[in-house]
Design a protein around this motif. Structure first.
Motif, mmCIF file in Angstrom:
data_model
loop_
_atom_site.group_PDB
_atom_site.id
_atom_site.type_symbol
_atom_site.label_atom_id
_atom_site.label_comp_id
_atom_site.label_asym_id
_atom_site.label_seq_id
_atom_site.Cartn_x
_atom_site.Cartn_y
_atom_site.Cartn_z
ATOM 1 N N ALA A 17 0.738 -1.567 0.213
ATOM 2 C CA ALA A 17 -0.262 0.312 0.185
ATOM 3 C C ALA A 17 0.712 1.407 0.386
ATOM 4 O O ALA A 17 0.635 2.051 -1.147
ATOM 5 C CB ALA A 17 -0.626 0.016 0.937
ATOM 6 N N ALA A 18 1.781 1.489 0.588
ATOM 7 C CA ALA A 18 2.540 2.288 0.276
ATOM 8 C C ALA A 18 3.362 2.649 -1.142
ATOM 9 O O ALA A 18 3.506 3.751 -1.042
ATOM 10 C CB ALA A 18 3.982 2.419 1.864
ATOM 11 N N ALA A 19 4.043 1.061 -1.749
ATOM 12 C CA ALA A 19 5.127 1.478 -2.741
ATOM 13 C C ALA A 19 3.616 2.123 -3.525
ATOM 14 O O ALA A 19 3.982 3.069 -4.446
ATOM 15 C CB ALA A 19 5.088 0.070 -3.006
ATOM 16 N N GLU A 20 2.329 1.685 -3.788
ATOM 17 C CA GLU A 20 1.403 2.132 -4.169
ATOM 18 C C GLU A 20 0.945 3.833 -4.295
ATOM 19 O O GLU A 20 0.977 4.426 -5.023
ATOM 20 C CB GLU A 20 0.153 0.954 -4.334
ATOM 21 N N PHE A 21 1.198 3.795 -2.711
ATOM 22 C CA PHE A 21 0.862 5.511 -2.280
ATOM 23 C C PHE A 21 2.619 6.694 -2.722
ATOM 24 O O PHE A 21 1.328 7.386 -3.362
ATOM 25 C CB PHE A 21 0.831 5.809 -1.124
ATOM 26 N N TYR A 22 3.402 6.178 -2.611
ATOM 27 C CA TYR A 22 4.346 6.871 -3.160
ATOM 28 C C TYR A 22 4.404 7.163 -4.588
ATOM 29 O O TYR A 22 5.114 8.100 -4.918
ATOM 30 C CB TYR A 22 5.544 6.163 -2.640
ATOM 31 N N CYS A 23 4.386 5.477 -5.410
ATOM 32 C CA CYS A 23 4.292 5.348 -6.506
ATOM 33 C C CYS A 23 3.682 6.229 -7.351
ATOM 34 O O CYS A 23 3.311 6.887 -8.224
ATOM 35 C CB CYS A 23 4.876 4.487 -6.793
ATOM 36 N N SER A 24 1.592 7.194 -6.765
ATOM 37 C CA SER A 24 1.152 7.378 -7.996
ATOM 38 C C SER A 24 1.510 9.319 -7.328
ATOM 39 O O SER A 24 0.449 10.129 -7.833
ATOM 40 C CB SER A 24 -0.160 7.119 -6.743
ATOM 41 N N ILE A 25 2.491 9.527 -6.547
ATOM 42 C CA ILE A 25 2.983 10.625 -5.990
ATOM 43 C C ILE A 25 3.716 11.113 -6.879
ATOM 44 O O ILE A 25 3.880 12.173 -7.490
ATOM 45 C CB ILE A 25 3.037 11.167 -4.407
ATOM 46 N N PHE A 26 4.851 10.246 -7.258
ATOM 47 C CA PHE A 26 6.162 10.649 -8.003
ATOM 48 C C PHE A 26 6.024 10.140 -9.195
ATOM 49 O O PHE A 26 5.439 8.836 -9.620
ATOM 50 C CB PHE A 26 7.181 10.518 -6.777
ATOM 51 N N ASN A 80 0.609 18.073 -0.309
ATOM 52 C CA ASN A 80 -0.395 18.022 -0.235
ATOM 53 C C ASN A 80 -1.702 15.978 -0.250
ATOM 54 O O ASN A 80 -1.936 16.128 0.539
ATOM 55 C CB ASN A 80 -1.742 18.777 -1.216
ATOM 56 N N HIS A 81 -0.158 15.904 -1.228
ATOM 57 C CA HIS A 81 -0.495 14.257 -1.420
ATOM 58 C C HIS A 81 -0.447 13.535 -0.330
ATOM 59 O O HIS A 81 -0.496 12.761 0.294
ATOM 60 C CB HIS A 81 -0.498 13.561 -2.746
ATOM 61 N N LEU A 82 1.236 14.247 0.450
ATOM 62 C CA LEU A 82 1.834 13.393 1.740
ATOM 63 C C LEU A 82 0.274 13.393 3.011
ATOM 64 O O LEU A 82 0.670 12.567 3.221
ATOM 65 C CB LEU A 82 2.860 14.085 1.377
ATOM 66 N N ILE A 83 0.247 14.702 2.937
ATOM 67 C CA ILE A 83 -0.532 14.462 4.585
ATOM 68 C C ILE A 83 -2.097 13.998 4.225
ATOM 69 O O ILE A 83 -3.035 14.233 4.608
ATOM 70 C CB ILE A 83 -0.308 16.294 4.223
ATOM 71 N N SER A 84 -2.260 13.619 2.699
ATOM 72 C CA SER A 84 -3.817 12.947 2.523
ATOM 73 C C SER A 84 -3.631 11.727 3.382
ATOM 74 O O SER A 84 -3.338 11.046 3.537
ATOM 75 C CB SER A 84 -4.464 13.014 1.299
ATOM 76 N N ASN A 85 -5.253 11.888 3.485
ATOM 77 C CA ASN A 85 -5.753 9.586 3.816
ATOM 78 C C ASN A 85 -4.724 9.754 5.369
ATOM 79 O O ASN A 85 -4.668 8.942 5.188
ATOM 80 C CB ASN A 85 -4.872 9.068 2.561
ATOM 81 N N LYS A 96 4.586 14.152 7.917
ATOM 82 C CA LYS A 96 3.818 13.002 7.867
ATOM 83 C C LYS A 96 3.211 11.749 6.599
ATOM 84 O O LYS A 96 1.912 13.520 6.396
ATOM 85 C CB LYS A 96 3.699 12.029 9.036
ATOM 86 N N ASP A 97 3.608 11.438 6.046
ATOM 87 C CA ASP A 97 2.328 10.386 5.798
ATOM 88 C C ASP A 97 1.973 9.813 6.172
ATOM 89 O O ASP A 97 1.825 9.936 7.439
ATOM 90 C CB ASP A 97 2.846 10.123 4.111
ATOM 91 N N GLN A 98 1.190 9.105 5.903
ATOM 92 C CA GLN A 98 -0.319 8.285 6.042
ATOM 93 C C GLN A 98 0.229 7.107 6.880
ATOM 94 O O GLN A 98 -0.271 6.390 7.509
ATOM 95 C CB GLN A 98 -1.013 7.780 5.244
ATOM 96 N N PHE A 99 1.238 6.479 6.430
ATOM 97 C CA PHE A 99 2.267 4.866 7.177
ATOM 98 C C PHE A 99 2.886 5.942 8.146
ATOM 99 O O PHE A 99 3.690 5.274 8.865
ATOM 100 C CB PHE A 99 2.580 5.035 6.246
ATOM 101 N N GLY A 100 2.845 7.002 8.787
ATOM 102 C CA GLY A 100 4.031 7.679 9.925
ATOM 103 C C GLY A 100 5.380 7.607 8.974
ATOM 104 O O GLY A 100 6.660 8.217 9.936
ATOM 105 N N SER A 102 8.546 10.528 7.725
ATOM 106 C CA SER A 102 8.755 11.617 8.004
ATOM 107 C C SER A 102 8.707 12.393 6.179
ATOM 108 O O SER A 102 10.339 11.504 6.035
ATOM 109 C CB SER A 102 9.771 12.014 8.663
ATOM 110 N N TRP A 103 8.532 13.338 5.764
ATOM 111 C CA TRP A 103 9.008 13.975 4.387
ATOM 112 C C TRP A 103 9.859 15.784 4.675
ATOM 113 O O TRP A 103 8.606 16.473 5.798
ATOM 114 C CB TRP A 103 8.241 14.129 3.628
ATOM 115 N N GLN A 104 10.105 16.418 4.038
ATOM 116 C CA GLN A 104 10.265 17.639 4.096
ATOM 117 C C GLN A 104 10.856 18.003 3.052
ATOM 118 O O GLN A 104 11.062 17.556 1.567
ATOM 119 C CB GLN A 104 11.941 17.678 3.887
ATOM 120 N N VAL A 105 9.231 18.205 2.641
ATOM 121 C CA VAL A 105 9.461 19.458 1.443
ATOM 122 C C VAL A 105 9.786 20.834 0.566
ATOM 123 O O VAL A 105 8.859 22.036 1.521
ATOM 124 C CB VAL A 105 7.953 19.537 0.691
#
Length: 141
Positions: A17-26, A80-85, A96-100, A102-105
């Motif tokens: 689920a995480a891999a699919e989420f990240y691949c949908s953003i980048f 917006n995508h990383l903080i969604s869901n 932080k994304d839904q999986f916890g 951490s990201w710096q944008v």
């Protein structure tokens, strides 16, 4: 050629689920390998691995991934995508994304602004008041 050194992220059964989420953003991203224990994916040519390791370990801010952005539109897209869901905002471009994870944008221009001794203090004051970075406000600080 894929990178020989890449991060392995420990998930509680959510690696795919995480891999699919990240691949949908980048852009230019794909899942490259998967089995019940491990999922590998690429984000813009960089390899990652997710391990379905159970609930023993949790992510924290000691490790984060930085996304350097050219434009405000890019910052808005990733933020917006990383903080969604179920993700969350923090200060100074951190979230932080839904999986916890951490990201710096951050805006690419930030290092240039910080290198200017006449401007750096004002830039720091400006971004300390921000959650998501606002490039225009940093430039005008």
């Amino acid at each position: 050629m894929t990178n020989q050194i890449y991060p392995c992220l420990w998930f509680d059964g959510q690696a795919k689920a995480a891999a699919e989420f990240y691949c949908s953003i980048f852009k230019n991203s794909k899942i490259t390998e998967e089995n019940p224990l491990v999922v590998k994916w690429e984000l813009n040519g960089y390899q990652f691995m997710g391990l379905n390791g159970g609930s023993n370990f949790k992510f924290n801010e000691a490790v984060s991934f930085t996304i350097e952005c050219e434009t405000q539109q890019e910052i808005d897209h990733y933020w917006n995508h990383l903080i969604s869901n179920g993700g969350s905002e923090s200060q100074c471009g951190w979230c932080k994304d839904q999986f916890g994870v951490s990201w710096q944008v951050v805006p690419k221009i930030l290092s240039q602004l910080m290198a200017d001794p006449k401007k750096s203090e004002k830039v720091v004051t400006a971004f300390m008041q921000m959650k998501k970075f606002d490039i225009e406000k940093l430039i005008n600080a």
